[in-house]
Every structure is written in structure tokens, then in C-alpha cells.
Design a protein around this motif. Structure first.
Motif, PDB file in Angstrom:
ATOM      1  N   PHE A  76       5.041   7.772  -2.733  1.00  0.00           N
ATOM      2  CA  PHE A  76       4.355   7.891  -1.458  1.00  0.00           C
ATOM      3  C   PHE A  76       4.380   9.348  -1.000  1.00  0.00           C
ATOM      4  O   PHE A  76       5.444   9.949  -0.852  1.00  0.00           O
ATOM      5  N   VAL A  77       3.182   9.915  -0.776  1.00  0.00           N
ATOM      6  CA  VAL A  77       3.051  11.317  -0.381  1.00  0.00           C
ATOM      7  C   VAL A  77       2.945  11.384   1.138  1.00  0.00           C
ATOM      8  O   VAL A  77       1.933  10.971   1.717  1.00  0.00           O
ATOM      9  N   PRO A  78       3.978  11.886   1.831  1.00  0.00           N
ATOM     10  CA  PRO A  78       3.955  11.892   3.302  1.00  0.00           C
ATOM     11  C   PRO A  78       2.769  12.642   3.882  1.00  0.00           C
ATOM     12  O   PRO A  78       2.196  12.231   4.902  1.00  0.00           O
ATOM     13  N   GLU A  79       2.380  13.754   3.243  1.00  0.00           N
ATOM     14  CA  GLU A  79       1.278  14.558   3.783  1.00  0.00           C
ATOM     15  C   GLU A  79      -0.047  13.802   3.760  1.00  0.00           C
ATOM     16  O   GLU A  79      -0.917  14.035   4.597  1.00  0.00           O
ATOM     17  N   LYS A  80      -0.206  12.909   2.801  1.00  0.00           N
ATOM     18  CA  LYS A  80      -1.443  12.136   2.678  1.00  0.00           C
ATOM     19  C   LYS A  80      -1.310  10.733   3.253  1.00  0.00           C
ATOM     20  O   LYS A  80      -2.312  10.018   3.378  1.00  0.00           O
ATOM     21  N   LYS A  81      -0.065  10.346   3.533  1.00  0.00           N
ATOM     22  CA  LYS A  81       0.228   8.997   4.025  1.00  0.00           C
ATOM     23  C   LYS A  81      -0.388   7.943   3.101  1.00  0.00           C
ATOM     24  O   LYS A  81      -1.007   6.974   3.533  1.00  0.00           O
ATOM     25  N   ASP A  82      -0.181   8.175   1.809  1.00  0.00           N
ATOM     26  CA  ASP A  82      -0.765   7.276   0.817  1.00  0.00           C
ATOM     27  C   ASP A  82       0.071   7.312  -0.454  1.00  0.00           C
ATOM     28  O   ASP A  82       0.805   8.269  -0.707  1.00  0.00           O
TER      29      ASP A  82
END
Length: 443
Positions: free
Chosen positions: A311-317
């Protein structure tokens, strides 16, 4: 005559009976070899990475540190065994913060007393070595430290360090102990998904660290520190063929890369088993919490598909890392675990650690189960007590692990720990939107 013989025999027997007692009570001198117990802890200003381990010790800027552990409060006399191939040298040794200077000479190894260290409790002793001046090419070739406990109960003192190079122990010992948390999965329906979160505290992420989050019986998934400017999210699956050389794997036992995410590297690995490897260069940051998700399911044709998402926090995905097919395997998720290791033997004197929290698994019927119990273990370097700078357990809602850095704390392996449950943090995931979640076998 018989009484004299009897008295003589009695005295002789008494004399012999004293020999084992004296030998047993005599303090032992422990030899700490440089090969597995020393590090270049201060780099030369000129960029020369050579230090006092098994390399040429030529720079006055370099500091080599030697470490060993004592099991109790004790006074220790420390001697340096070294030789100077050419000329004469003057060095500085720092023991427990106290510096002494010594003159060295002679092409044959000789013993140079450095002084006495008083330990108030069990823990690691550090001895720093630094060159001051020399007339030859190198300051010295150092072979070992000789450590002798002195005073009352000296014979009972035990030292721990990497004692020999059998099985390449010097290399593994310098890397430090690898440690693991084996999670207790629920009994019942097979587990298909496993979810975990990792937080690496600021300052606990030196180069060479691998914070492995989602391990399973056939591989592992986590994040690494690969260099000053490079960090990775790494996912690997072992081949069922046992070898350290990928080229030896038969075609019918090779790992197949079914799909990989954007900008993800896919390839092979070897050296510690072999198989399929994928990694994504991502500048994760200490202090942040990162989420990991894996799926393991059979394809119905004699193989099993392993897929990993981050899960990539910057992309929220969720980012797909990769999906691999492992032949000759028909199973779901087993052997859930996390581990912490250092893969750079030059960095074993630095401490690293992480918090592992909010573990969940999802069975084949779609039911989530919280995982709150784990068993703490270590590798042969830790079990042999060559290195004892490792710890693990639970603190509130999280498990923790820490290794390297020669800290005094130690947690005995094979203990089970339970964290506080976090039912409000059950994962909420739209599986239909996960890239690669629909992969089955070669489709």
C-alpha cells in the motif's frame, strides 16, 4: 612401616585430589579473534575503507572496534596480540572510554597488555583501535584480543563472541543474528490472504536492513535499505529445487513470473536458495507505517500462485509488486512469519529494529481472523550464543524485534508472545480492484 605407607598414600591422594580443583578454579583466558568480532566503525577521511580487521591497517583516521559480551559483572584484563611486518608503530586503544597508547614492533606476533575493564553488569565490551604513527606500511596485523577475568569468582565468568570460522561463521557473525516472529494462524479453513503492518522507528534503519513483513513457507515479502539513496520493496519465492545457483534449476521446477507491477524489476535470485525475485525501488521512510498484503492459492493444476501488494500512502492505493507461479506445489498460505536481518556484514555493529502490528488473515471462505500470537526465534548465530544482541516480543498492540548494535538486552528465543487485539483496524480492501488478483495459473 604400614602406617608410614598409609600416611604417604593419603598425602599423595590429597595432593592429586587438589589438582582438578585448582584447574577448575583457575580463570580462563578467552581469545577473541578479529575475523568475526571487529568492524571498521570510523572510515578514513581519504575514503580508503581499509581498517584493522583482516585488511591492511594503514590510515590513522580509521577506527576498528572489537566486541565481546560478558555474562555478569566482572573485572577483565585485556591483551592485544599483534605483529608489525615492517618498522615500528604507535597505536591508541580505548577500553570502556579510557584511552591508552602502546608501542608495537616485531614481525612475530606478541602480546601487548592494554589494561583492565570493570563491568558493572552483563553486557558487551567495546575495544577501539586506532593508529597514531608508523614507520612501515601498516600499523599492525592484529590477530586477537586475549581477555582474562580476574578477582573473586573469575573462573565462573563466561564470554560470548564469534569463536571460529566453521561454516563461514565469521561472515554470518559479522552480519549479526537474524530473528523471526512466527505467527499463530487460526485452525479450520485454509488461509488464502495475509496482512501485516510495519513501522521502523527513526534511526533504526541502517544500510543492510531487511524488515520482512509477510513470510510464508515458500518465500518472503518486505522492505530493505540497499544504500544511502536506495530503498526497495522486495518479494521472492523459492523454487522447489534446492540449490543456491538459479542456472541449475530444471525447467519444470522454475518459478514463473505471471505479472509484475509498474516499474517493478522481475528476475531470479540465488545464494540462499534460488527462485523468482521482484523488487520495486521506493523511498519508504522511517517513522511511517507501511501495509503489506499477500495471497497464496493453488491453481488446480499442480502449481500455486503467490502474489504481493504494497500500500502506497502517497497514492492511497495498493501497488502490485508481482505474481509468481510455483510448480509442484498445491497449497494455501502456511508458515506466516516476519523476520529482521542485516544482509551487509560491514553493518553488523549498527542496531536496527521495527514494530509489527495489526496482523490479519483471511480464509478461503472470505472470513477475516485477527492474529495476535507469535513465537520469537533466532538463527544459528543467535542460538550458538556467538551473538546475543537480539530481542523481540510484544508491547501493547504491536510485536517488536531488534538486532545488531551490541546492546545489553537479550530475550531468550522460543517464547510465545501475545499483543493486544485491534479489532477496529480490520483491513478494508476492495479485492476486485487489486491488480493481479484475478490471476490463476498461466491466465
Amino acid at each position: 612401616m604400614s602406617s608410614r605407607l598409609g600416611l604417604a598414600a593419603s598425602l599423595l591422594l590429597s595432593a592429586f585430589s587438589l589438582v582438578p580443583a585448582r584447574a577448575q578454579d583457575a580463570p580462563k583466558t578467552w581469545e577473541v579473534p578479529m575475523g568475526g568480532n571487529s568492524y571498521l566503525t570510523q572510515q578514513p577521511k581519504d575514503g580508503d575503507r581499509r581498517g584493522g580487521r583482516n585488511d591492511s591497517w594503514s590510515s590513522p583516521d580509521a577506527v576498528t572496534s572489537v566486541y565481546f559480551r560478558v555474562d555478569r559483572a566482572a573485572d577483565l584484563d585485556i591483551v592485544l596480540r599483534a605483529k608489525v611486518p615492517q618498522g615500528e608503530s604507535r597505536i591508541r586503544a580505548t577500553l570502556a572510554g579510557k584511552a591508552v597508547e602502546k608501542d608495537l614492533k616485531g614481525a612475530e606476533a606478541s602480546d601487548v597488555p592494554l589494561g583492565r575493564v570493570s563491568m558493572k553488569q552483563a553486557g558487551y565490551v567495546k575495544v577501539d583501535l586506532q593508529g597514531i604513527k608508523k614507520t612501515g606500511d601498516t600499523f599492525a596485523d592484529v590477530e586477537a584480543l586475549e581477555v582474562t577475568p580476574v578477582g573473586k569468582d573469575a573462573a565462573a565468568v563466561v564470554l560470548n563472541y564469534v569463536k571460529d570460522n566453521k561454516g563461514n561463521n565469521f561472515y554470518w557473525g559479522r552480519r549479526g543474528p537474524s530473528i523471526h516472529l512466527g505467527y499463530e494462524l487460526p485452525k479450520g479453513e485454509p488461509v488464502e490472504w495475509f496482512y501485516n503492518e510495519i513501522t521502523v522507528p527513526v534511526g533504526s534503519d541502517p544500510i543492510g536492513s531487511y524488515f520482512m513483513s509477510n513470510g510464508f513457507g515458500e518465500g518472503y515479502f518486505g522492505m530493505q535499505v540497499n544504500g544511502p539513496e536506495e530503498r526497495r520493496v522486495l518479494f521472492s519465492v523459492w523454487s522447489p529445487f534446492k540449490t543456491d545457483h538459479p542456472g541449475e534449476i530444471p525447467e519444470d521446477q522454475k518459478i514463473t513470473l505471471l505479472k509484475k507491477g509498474t516499474d517493478v524489476h522481475g528476475g531470479e535470485f540465488g545464494g540462499e536458495g534460488s527462485g523468482g525475485q521482484s523488487y520495486w525501488k521506493y523511498a519508504w521512510k522511517a517513522g511511517n507505517t507501511y501495509r503489506f498484503l499477500n495471497r497464496v492459492h493453488p491453481d488446480g493444476k499442480g502449481s500455486t500462485v503467490y502474489t504481493a501488494w504494497f500500500f502506497v500512502p502517497e497514492k492511497k492505493d495498493w501497488q502490485l509488486i508481482a505474481s509468481f507461479k510455483r510448480p509442484q506445489t498445491d497449497k494455501h498460505y502456511t508458515g506466516a512469519h516476519s523476520f529482521l536481518e542485516n544482509f551487509s556484514d560491514r553493518q553488523g555493529f549498527l542496531s536496527r529494529g521495527a514494530l509489527y502490528g495489526n496482523q490479519w488473515c483471511r480464509d478461503v471462505k472470505g472470513e477475516w481472523h485477527e492474529v495476535t500470537t507469535a513465537r520469537f526465534t533466532t538463527d544459528p548465530i543467535g542460538r550458538s550464543l556467538f551473538r546475543m544482541d537480539y530481542a523481540g516480543g510484544s508491547r501493547g498492540k504491536e510485536f517488536f524485534m531488534r538486532n545488531g548494535g551490541f546492546f545489553a538486552e537479550n530475550v531468550k528465543p522460543d517464547q510465545k508472545f501475545t499483543r493486544e487485539p485491534t479489532p477496529a483496524k480490520k483491513p478494508v480492501i476492495d479485492f476486485s480492484k487489486l491488480e493481479g488478483a484475478d490471476l490463476v495459473g498461466g491466465e
